[in-house]
Design a protein around this motif. Sequence first.
Motif, mmCIF file in Angstrom:
data_model
loop_
_atom_site.group_PDB
_atom_site.id
_atom_site.type_symbol
_atom_site.label_atom_id
_atom_site.label_comp_id
_atom_site.label_asym_id
_atom_site.label_seq_id
_atom_site.Cartn_x
_atom_site.Cartn_y
_atom_site.Cartn_z
ATOM 1 N N SER A 23 2.269 4.924 -0.941
ATOM 2 C CA SER A 23 1.565 6.191 -1.162
ATOM 3 C C SER A 23 2.292 7.080 -2.162
ATOM 4 O O SER A 23 2.006 8.273 -2.253
ATOM 5 C CB SER A 23 1.420 6.936 0.175
ATOM 6 O OG SER A 23 2.693 7.180 0.759
ATOM 7 N N ILE A 65 -1.661 -5.559 -4.275
ATOM 8 C CA ILE A 65 -1.540 -4.557 -3.221
ATOM 9 C C ILE A 65 -2.060 -5.170 -1.924
ATOM 10 O O ILE A 65 -3.184 -5.695 -1.892
ATOM 11 C CB ILE A 65 -2.340 -3.274 -3.550
ATOM 12 C CG1 ILE A 65 -1.977 -2.751 -4.950
ATOM 13 C CG2 ILE A 65 -2.100 -2.214 -2.485
ATOM 14 C CD1 ILE A 65 -0.537 -2.347 -5.115
ATOM 15 N N SER A 94 0.824 -1.220 0.000
ATOM 16 C CA SER A 94 0.000 0.000 0.000
ATOM 17 C C SER A 94 0.853 1.263 0.000
ATOM 18 O O SER A 94 0.683 2.164 0.831
ATOM 19 C CB SER A 94 -0.947 0.003 1.203
ATOM 20 O OG SER A 94 -1.832 -1.087 1.145
ATOM 21 N N PRO A 115 -2.366 -4.662 2.534
ATOM 22 C CA PRO A 115 -2.255 -3.679 3.623
ATOM 23 C C PRO A 115 -0.844 -3.713 4.207
ATOM 24 O O PRO A 115 -0.230 -4.780 4.312
ATOM 25 C CB PRO A 115 -3.293 -4.149 4.648
ATOM 26 C CG PRO A 115 -4.238 -5.010 3.873
ATOM 27 C CD PRO A 115 -3.422 -5.665 2.805
#
Length: 308
Positions: free
Chosen positions: A46, A62, A44, A64
């Motif tokens: 950013s 993807i 995950s 967590p």
Amino acid sequence: MTAQGPVGIDRALIVVPSYNGLGDLKRLVASLPADANLYVIDSSSSDGTADYLAAQGIDHRIIPQREFNHGGTRQRAIEERPGYEVYIYLTQDAYLESPAAIERLLAHFDDPRVGAVCGRQLPHRDANPLATHARHFNYPAQSQTKGLEDVPQLGLKTAFMSNSFSAYRAGALSQAGGFPSNVILAEDMYVAARMLQQGWKIAYAGDACCHHSHNYTAWEEFKRYFDIGVFHASEPWIQRDLGGAGGEGLRFVRSELRYLGIARAAWWPAALTATAMKLAGYKLGKQHARLPARLRSTLSMHKGYWTC
């Protein structure tokens, strides 16, 4: 123990765990052979990693961030993309010296006794003298194949591996029980040690090169070696069966000071401080069970491990 013939690149899957390292990941992908099978597991990020992977048509998943684990995530790749004969693992901050490095790595599986292969790591272009020496010391140009019979001479180094550039025969990995589900680090050494117990050989490919190094501060070295101590305390069977490093630490320090020499004398204090911090971190990590939970996380490089 069974293995058949040479392993071509079509029978291998390259697996890369990633997290907020888009620039590094792009550099790695650009260094791979054009016909390589690639699977990226991203925690995950950013920084636009997911958009990049989708735009490039790169097979990926993807997950967590809390689900990442050094061993569990690598095992997940095998379970989600089964059927390959060899699984090659690279970290996002590494990149190949040449696309041919994959072929050279796989060539060591021509020996049917080999269960895993560790590639050679060269320092990054911006590596400082300490990081440069560490790569030269730990990753020589000469290839080597090791088995349990080498333990009396090599000790723990018999199971030397690196998750930054290594490959595992799927059958040998399965026989060894796969990657551990939850380790703080060194899932590579864990698997190599299990393979040795099963009668497999561990190869080091001095002819298969990637670039990978870290300009760690003394405090970062402390935290890294704290985690190594945690690993060894949590998996005591490895040192019980393979022994210790056999004076490797002292040999490293002597080699480092020779490498620095008079010309780099200004680096001596940093080298000696880093050595002291490594030793302190390792010893404290071995005693981590006696420390308060919050302090363990503070002293650790891999803080996510303590929240699992």
